[in-house]
Design an enzyme around this catalytic site. Sequence first.
Site, PDB file in Angstrom:
ATOM      1  N   CYS A 125       0.842  -1.196   0.000  1.00 27.67           N
ATOM      2  CA  CYS A 125       0.000   0.000   0.000  1.00 27.67           C
ATOM      3  C   CYS A 125       0.885   1.258   0.000  1.00 27.67           C
ATOM      4  O   CYS A 125       1.665   1.448  -0.922  1.00 27.67           O
ATOM      5  CB  CYS A 125      -0.993  -0.043   1.159  1.00 27.67           C
ATOM      6  SG  CYS A 125      -2.351   1.142   0.953  1.00 27.67           S
TER       7      CYS A 125
ATOM      8  N   HIS B 245      -3.900  -4.365  -0.479  1.00 27.03           N
ATOM      9  CA  HIS B 245      -3.554  -5.066   0.754  1.00 27.03           C
ATOM     10  C   HIS B 245      -3.666  -6.577   0.519  1.00 27.03           C
ATOM     11  O   HIS B 245      -4.775  -7.112   0.537  1.00 27.03           O
ATOM     12  CB  HIS B 245      -4.509  -4.660   1.884  1.00 27.03           C
ATOM     13  CG  HIS B 245      -4.272  -3.282   2.404  1.00 27.03           C
ATOM     14  ND1 HIS B 245      -3.341  -3.011   3.378  1.00 27.03           N
ATOM     15  CD2 HIS B 245      -4.830  -2.096   2.063  1.00 27.03           C
ATOM     16  CE1 HIS B 245      -3.347  -1.709   3.629  1.00 27.03           C
ATOM     17  NE2 HIS B 245      -4.230  -1.128   2.849  1.00 27.03           N
TER      18      HIS B 245
ATOM     19  N   GLU C 143      -2.994  -8.917   2.516  1.00 28.61           N
ATOM     20  CA  GLU C 143      -3.491  -9.557   3.741  1.00 28.61           C
ATOM     21  C   GLU C 143      -5.005  -9.405   3.903  1.00 28.61           C
ATOM     22  O   GLU C 143      -5.606 -10.067   4.745  1.00 28.61           O
ATOM     23  CB  GLU C 143      -2.758  -8.996   4.968  1.00 28.61           C
ATOM     24  CG  GLU C 143      -3.169  -7.613   5.424  1.00 28.61           C
ATOM     25  CD  GLU C 143      -2.581  -6.447   4.629  1.00 28.61           C
ATOM     26  OE1 GLU C 143      -2.787  -5.291   5.059  1.00 28.61           O
ATOM     27  OE2 GLU C 143      -1.931  -6.683   3.581  1.00 28.61           O
TER      28      GLU C 143
END
Length: 201
Positions: free
Chosen positions: A79, A181, A183
Amino acid sequence: MIAIIDYGVGNLMNVYNALKHLDMDAIITGAKDEIDNSDAIILPGVGAFNDAMLHLKETGLDKVIIENVKKGKPILGICLGMQLLFEKSHEDGEWEGLGLLKGEIVKFKEGLKVPHMGWNELHINKVHPLVKNINEGEYVYFVHSYHLDPKFFEDVLLYTDYGVRVPAVVCRDNIIGMQFHPEKSSTTGIKLLENFKELIK
């Protein structure tokens, strides 16, 4: 051991937990010796570019990161962390980045909803081990108000279309960036982190 850089910016536990889920040995740290002794670096980040660079400079972590990367250590910027890898940002002024890759962070063009937030589909620009098993049109989760304008589009492995081709995954040698992102990006994000794991073995 992967060093997740702690410089007071971003939710580091989400990244840490995603790595643990993949049985990747990781530590959240701002200590030079731990970063120097790591096998790879992850530079996360949310918020403003200038604030993040100030934190890195105040702690001396900018120099630690640059030294390690120039020795060939893999780094993954996530990011805002991806944006910091580049030369300059035009977010609320003009700010120098780490300068590890060529390109600038610029505003989205007029008329687009900002921030670019939510799930958007990926398009393949370049085949690379980092994007193995990633198919055209898979979705990942973005949250950002500025985007990369790369000097070399061949550094872009995956991009998304948001009124402009927005680089989503970049890679040159040992330097990797993901604008979204991973994750928070379900199975596609996990696949990309698994590929990163294979690359740094």
